[in-house]
Scaffold this motif. Structure first.
Motif, mmCIF file in Angstrom:
data_model
loop_
_atom_site.group_PDB
_atom_site.id
_atom_site.type_symbol
_atom_site.label_atom_id
_atom_site.label_comp_id
_atom_site.label_asym_id
_atom_site.label_seq_id
_atom_site.Cartn_x
_atom_site.Cartn_y
_atom_site.Cartn_z
ATOM 1 N N ASN A 19 34.537 43.715 34.523
ATOM 2 C CA ASN A 19 34.531 42.684 35.562
ATOM 3 C C ASN A 19 34.754 43.269 36.951
ATOM 4 N N TYR A 20 34.406 44.504 37.100
ATOM 5 C CA TYR A 20 34.605 45.198 38.363
ATOM 6 C C TYR A 20 33.276 45.505 39.033
ATOM 7 N N THR A 50 27.576 46.104 40.419
ATOM 8 C CA THR A 50 28.488 45.393 39.534
ATOM 9 C C THR A 50 28.416 46.033 38.155
ATOM 10 N N ARG A 97 36.690 47.657 42.691
ATOM 11 C CA ARG A 97 37.385 46.407 42.998
ATOM 12 C C ARG A 97 37.033 45.380 41.936
ATOM 13 N N ALA A 98 37.943 44.456 41.702
ATOM 14 C CA ALA A 98 37.691 43.392 40.743
ATOM 15 C C ALA A 98 36.688 42.405 41.322
ATOM 16 N N GLY A 99 35.867 41.841 40.461
ATOM 17 C CA GLY A 99 34.916 40.830 40.902
ATOM 18 C C GLY A 99 33.641 41.417 41.464
ATOM 19 N N LEU A 100 32.996 40.662 42.315
ATOM 20 C CA LEU A 100 31.741 41.088 42.917
ATOM 21 C C LEU A 100 31.998 42.172 43.954
ATOM 22 N N SER A 144 31.555 44.375 47.515
ATOM 23 C CA SER A 144 31.721 44.059 48.925
ATOM 24 C C SER A 144 31.415 45.296 49.740
ATOM 25 N N SER A 187 38.619 45.964 50.894
ATOM 26 C CA SER A 187 38.666 45.041 49.753
ATOM 27 C C SER A 187 38.673 45.763 48.411
#
Length: 123
Positions: free
Chosen positions: A31-32, A52, A99-102, A104, A109
């Protein structure tokens, strides 16, 4: 503990190619998002490319679009940056980040960073 270890930097002539690798360990990265950034002497760190981890969605800075390709090997927990048609202005210390998520384009971040690998392009 998350570790990101970059490799593959070096000295190359303009027009040449290099492939950078970033070996990630210490957690599950499904999920990173993984990013590549670079910093030249006297300049701010700038975004290069991101991907991603789960679906492989990519995004590039305009300055490298069409020349650089980011990819990942989920089995090896490794992210790559294939750099073709290198220019002297690509000279910088290249960092891998996570980084976690989408992803950037903002370096502040990202949660985790590698130590960097130097890329030098001679004219």
């Amino acid at each position: 503990q998350v570790q990101l270890v970059e490799s593959g930097g070096g000295l190359v002539q303009a027009g040449g190619s290099l492939r950078l690798s970033c070996a990630a360990s210490g957690r599950t990265f499904s999920n990173y998002a993984m990013g590549w950034f670079r910093q030249a002497p006297g300049k701010e760190r700038e975004f290069v490319a991101r991907i991603t981890w789960n679906i492989g969605m990519t995004f590039y800075a305009d300055s490298v679009k069409g020349r650089f390709t980011i990819s990942r090997d989920t089995a090896k927990n490794t992210v790559y940056l294939q750099m073709n048609n290198l220019k002297p202005e690509d000279t910088a210390l290249y960092y891998c980040a996570a980084r976690a998520g989408l992803g950037s384009g903002r370096s502040d971040s990202y949660d985790y960073w590698g130590q960097g690998t130097q890329v030098t392009v001679s004219s």
